[in-house]
Write a protein that holds these residues in place. Structure first.
Motif, short mmCIF file in Angstrom:
data_model
loop_
_atom_site.label_atom_id
_atom_site.label_comp_id
_atom_site.label_asym_id
_atom_site.label_seq_id
_atom_site.Cartn_x
_atom_site.Cartn_y
_atom_site.Cartn_z
N GLY A 168 30.43 52.96 -36.45
CA GLY A 168 29.05 52.77 -36.88
C GLY A 168 28.51 53.89 -37.73
O GLY A 168 27.30 53.96 -37.97
N ASP A 228 24.08 48.01 -40.94
CA ASP A 228 23.70 48.51 -39.61
C ASP A 228 24.26 49.90 -39.34
O ASP A 228 23.88 50.53 -38.35
CB ASP A 228 24.19 47.54 -38.52
CG ASP A 228 23.50 46.19 -38.60
OD1 ASP A 228 22.31 46.17 -38.98
OD2 ASP A 228 24.15 45.17 -38.29
N ASP A 229 25.17 50.36 -40.19
CA ASP A 229 25.76 51.68 -39.99
C ASP A 229 24.76 52.79 -40.25
O ASP A 229 23.80 52.62 -41.02
CB ASP A 229 26.96 51.89 -40.92
CG ASP A 229 28.24 51.29 -40.38
OD1 ASP A 229 28.19 50.66 -39.30
OD2 ASP A 229 29.29 51.45 -41.03
#
Length: 280
Positions: A168, A228-229
C-alpha cells in the motif's frame, strides 16, 4: 477552483485584483542571482520575488538535504509582509517549467493556504503571449499570515525507512532516469535510488510546449498506480518532486507525501541501502 492551476487569461483578468498576490519564483541552480536579476529586469505586474534558497529553503546541514524546508514561522512572516492572509489568492510562476513555482505552491499548501495556484505556463509563455510586463517593484501592504501546518504532507527519513517495501506504499523518484539508475550523478556524492522506488521524471508532467498536461493526461501517466496507495515522492533535494505532487493532485490522487530531504538526504547516511536497477 478544483485545479491547482490558473491560466494566463485568468491571471491577466485578475492582475489588478487587490486580493490576488503573485510570486515570481524564477531561479537557476548554480546561478543563484539569475532569477532575482531576471525579476529586476522585468516581471508580471504586481509580482513579488520569491527566492528558492533565501525564502523557500532552510539552512543546509550535514543531513536534511540540499534544500531543506525553510523555517515555517519565518516564511509565514515573509508571506504576511507582502500582503498575504487567509483570504488572499496566490499565483506562483517561474521560467523553469514549474519546478520552482511548484515548490512555492507546495509550501503554501503545507502552511494550510489552499488558495495557492501555479500559473499554467512559464514567464516566457506570458511574454510570448504579449501579456503586460514591468520593471516596477510593487509596494506591499502587510497583513497577518497565520500558518496551519499540514504535517501529514511531509515525510522525513525515518518515515520513509518505515515504509520501504510495505504494502500500500509507492515511492516515486522524480529525477532524470540516468540519475535514478545510478548511471550518473552530477550533484550528489552518491548515485542510485532509494530501494523499491519507481521512476517518473517530473518533466513528464508537461506538454511539449512546456505547459501542464491536463488532468486526464496526468491520470493516464499515473494509470499504473493504485489511487488507494500512500504515495511518497522525492527527487534530488525536494524541489522537482513538487511538480510531480502537483501532477498527482491534478490526476486525483490525494494521499501524496513529499520526502522533504529527498535523495540528497538519503545518501548523506552511509548505511542507507542504495539501488541502481529498475525493480530494486
Amino acid at each position: 477552483m478544483s485545479s491547482q492551476l490558473v491560466s494566463l487569461q485568468w491571471l491577466s483578468d485578475h492582475l489588478h485584483d487587490s486580493n490576488v498576490r503573485i510570486l515570481d519564483c524564477r531561479f537557476a541552480l548554480g546561478q543563484s542571482h539569475s532569477g532575482r536579476d531576471a525579476y529586476l529586469q522585468d516581471h508580471i505586474p504586481g509580482a513579488f520575488y520569491c527566492d528558492l534558497e533565501q525564502d523557500l529553503s532552510g539552512i543546509v546541514e550535514a543531513h536534511g538535504g540540499r534544500h531543506p524546508l525553510p523555517d515555517l514561522d519565518e516564511l509565514a512572516a515573509k508571506l504576511g509582509g507582502i500582503g498575504i492572509d487567509a483570504d488572499t489568492t496566490v499565483v506562483v510562476y517561474d521560467d523553469q517549467g514549474g519546478a520552482m513555482a511548484s515548490r512555492a505552491w507546495f509550501l503554501l499548501r503545507y502552511l494550510g493556504h489552499d488558495k495557492t495556484f501555479v500559473l499554467d505556463g512559464t514567464y516566457s509563455h506570458w511574454k510570448a503571449a504579449g501579456r503586460p510586463i514591468t520593471d516596477e517593484i510593487p509596494t506591499p501592504t502587510a497583513k497577518s499570515f497565520t500558518p496551519s501546518i499540514q504535517d501529514e504532507q511531509v515525510y522525513h527519513i525515518d518515515d520513509v525507512k518505515k515504509r520501504i517495501g510495505q504494502p500500500g506504499v509507492t515511492l516515486i523518484d522524480s529525477r532524470e532516469e540516468r540519475r535514478y539508475l545510478g548511471l550518473e550523478e552530477p550533484i550528489d556524492p552518491v548515485a542510485g535510488h532509494i530501494p523499491t522506488a519507481i521512476h517518473s521524471f517530473w518533466k513528464d508532467s508537461l506538454t511539449e510546449s512546456g505547459t501542464w498536461k491536463s488532468g486526464d493526461e496526468q491520470r493516464e501517466r499515473f494509470s499504473d498506480l493504485n489511487p488507494d496507495d500512500e504515495i511518497i515522492v522525492y527527487c534530488g533535494s525536494g524541489v522537482t518532486a513538487t511538480p510531480n505532487i502537483l501532477a498527482l493532485r491534478e490526476a486525483g490522487f490525494r494521499n501524496v507525501k513529499l520526502y522533504a530531504g529527498s535523495w540528497s538526504d538519503w545518501c548523506s547516511y552511509p548505511d542507507n541501502p542504495i539501488a541502481k536497477n529498475k525493480g530494486e
